[in-house]
Design a protein around this motif. Structure first.
Motif, short mmCIF file in Angstrom:
data_model
loop_
_atom_site.label_atom_id
_atom_site.label_comp_id
_atom_site.label_asym_id
_atom_site.label_seq_id
_atom_site.Cartn_x
_atom_site.Cartn_y
_atom_site.Cartn_z
N ILE A 63 6.27 -9.27 -4.14
CA ILE A 63 4.59 -9.51 -5.02
C ILE A 63 3.98 -9.13 -4.55
N VAL A 64 3.81 -8.49 -3.55
CA VAL A 64 2.64 -7.19 -3.14
C VAL A 64 2.87 -5.89 -3.74
N ALA A 65 4.09 -5.38 -4.41
CA ALA A 65 4.35 -4.06 -4.76
C ALA A 65 2.96 -3.74 -5.13
N ARG A 66 2.37 -4.11 -6.27
CA ARG A 66 1.69 -3.46 -7.51
C ARG A 66 -0.05 -3.12 -6.38
N GLY A 67 -0.13 -4.10 -4.95
CA GLY A 67 -0.79 -3.91 -4.43
C GLY A 67 -0.33 -2.50 -3.79
N MET A 68 0.69 -2.51 -2.67
CA MET A 68 1.63 -1.49 -2.01
C MET A 68 0.77 0.18 -2.77
N LEU A 128 -2.53 0.68 -1.98
CA LEU A 128 -2.75 1.02 -0.60
C LEU A 128 -1.99 2.69 -0.29
N ALA A 129 -1.27 3.19 -1.57
CA ALA A 129 -1.39 5.02 -0.82
C ALA A 129 -2.01 5.37 -1.17
N LEU A 130 -3.42 5.14 -1.95
CA LEU A 130 -4.74 5.40 -2.07
C LEU A 130 -5.63 5.46 -1.33
N LEU A 133 -10.45 3.75 -1.38
CA LEU A 133 -10.33 3.23 -2.76
C LEU A 133 -9.74 2.57 -3.27
N ALA A 134 -8.50 1.57 -2.66
CA ALA A 134 -7.89 0.56 -3.11
C ALA A 134 -9.25 -0.76 -2.98
N GLU A 143 -8.71 -3.91 -4.55
CA GLU A 143 -7.14 -4.35 -3.69
C GLU A 143 -7.78 -5.59 -2.92
N ARG A 144 -7.89 -6.37 -2.06
CA ARG A 144 -7.27 -6.88 -1.31
C ARG A 144 -6.63 -6.60 0.06
N VAL A 145 -6.98 -5.12 0.79
CA VAL A 145 -6.47 -4.24 1.07
C VAL A 145 -6.04 -4.81 2.39
#
Length: 325
Positions: free
Chosen positions: A202-207, A210-212, A216-217, A222-224
């Protein structure tokens, strides 16, 4: 899609190999008879026992690979893995304390204790790794995880030392393996692993965000904190449940994500499914290898994965120089 399809085909072939080969070879007729419910002969009975073992190896391998992928995304640490970060050690310690100290026997209670132990160690390692200048750097997280994992192993030995009545059973469990699998055991652990896998997916897009980097996220909306908490929760649930079911099996969560990034790229919407398939295939292959290299004895799958994973660990350290992902 091509790599995912190829992975599924390889996994199915490995499943057939796992059912057919072991300490005793069986024929295709025996396999068909066992699949049809006939377990009267010795060969059919052997196949009937190998089927749940193969299924357990697949789901445990997928769970550990997903857990490692999520941990690497959350910490941006190329060396993050349940064993290296000490999370599986925390689950082992919690299980040993629960059984030796409180007499836990219910599999659900044992699994719940393992998840709590994993969560406690994960929070502790991340907190320690975040102290000082620079925050949670990959090097500090790796050192904190390695030290915590070593401490958990020592505490497990200390808890078991006066309990000679259960030491033998725990010695085999601590190595990590899928021997003695049963459909009841699979039915107990599978729903929990499925829940953890769904949380991660479910949080794959959010991951990806996080890589950015956190700043920046956040700028991209994005709710980090929420993403990191959910991904960490999924990783902890997967690691804790898998450890409770099969013992602490190392290096699957380290090797598989890096290999899959080379094939499908860093997008976690593709990386997570690919890692699950590859992790299932790797643990199934390791289990088959452990059964045939030392006939008529068996080598537990935890030993095989350690032998395969240690060189990869060294290669990643030399290549990445422990930089962030």
């Amino acid at each position: 899609m091509a790599w995912l399809g190829a992975g599924v085909v390889v996994l199915l072939l490995l499943g057939l190999v796992s059912v057919a080969f072991g300490t005793r070879a069986v024929s295709l007729e025996d396999i068909v008879a066992a699949l049809g419910g006939d377990a009267q002969g010795t060969a059919q009975a052997a196949v009937a026992k190998r089927i749940p073992r193969t299924v357990l190896a697949m789901i445990i391998g997928a769970a550990l690979a997903l857990s490692g992928t999520a941990m690497q995304a959350v910490t941006r640490n190329p060396l993050a893995e349940p064993g290296i970060m000490g999370v599986s050690g925390g689950a082992s310690l919690a299980v040993v304390i629960g059984i030796a100290g409180f007499g836990l026997a219910n599999p659900y209670s044992t699994m719940g204790v393992a998840v709590l132990g994993s969560a406690a160690v994960a929070v502790f390692v991340y907190t320690v790794g975040s102290l000082g200048r620079g925050g949670a750097t990959p090097l500090k997280l790796t050192l904190a995880g390695a030290a915590t994992g070593a401490a958990c192993v020592s505490l497990v030995s200390a808890v078991l030392l006066p309990r000679v009545d259960i030491v033998r059973d725990f010695q085999f469990w601590q190595i990590g393996g899928v021997g003695g699998a049963s459909w009841d055991r699979i039915a107990t652990v599978a729903p929990v692993l499925l829940l953890g896998a769904l949380v991660c997916l479910i949080v794959a897009r959010g991951m990806n965000s996080l890589a950015l980097g956190d700043e920046l996220a956040t700028g991209l909306g994005e709710r980090v904190v929420r993403t990191r908490l959910l991904a960490g929760l999924g990783a902890v649930v997967l690691c804790g449940a898998a450890t409770a079911a099969a013992g602490p099996i190392g290096f699957v969560g380290l090797v598989v994500p890096h290999a899959c990034r080379l094939l499908v790229g860093p997008d976690h919407r593709w990386l997570l499914p690919a890692s699950a398939i590859a992790g299932a295939a790797l643990l199934t292959a390791a289990d088959v290898l452990g059964r045939i290299v030392a006939r008529p004895e068996e080598i537990d799958v935890g030993i095989i994965t350690a032998v395969l994973g240690a060189p990869v660990f060294i290669w990643i350290v030399r290549r990445q120089r422990v930089r962030a992902l």
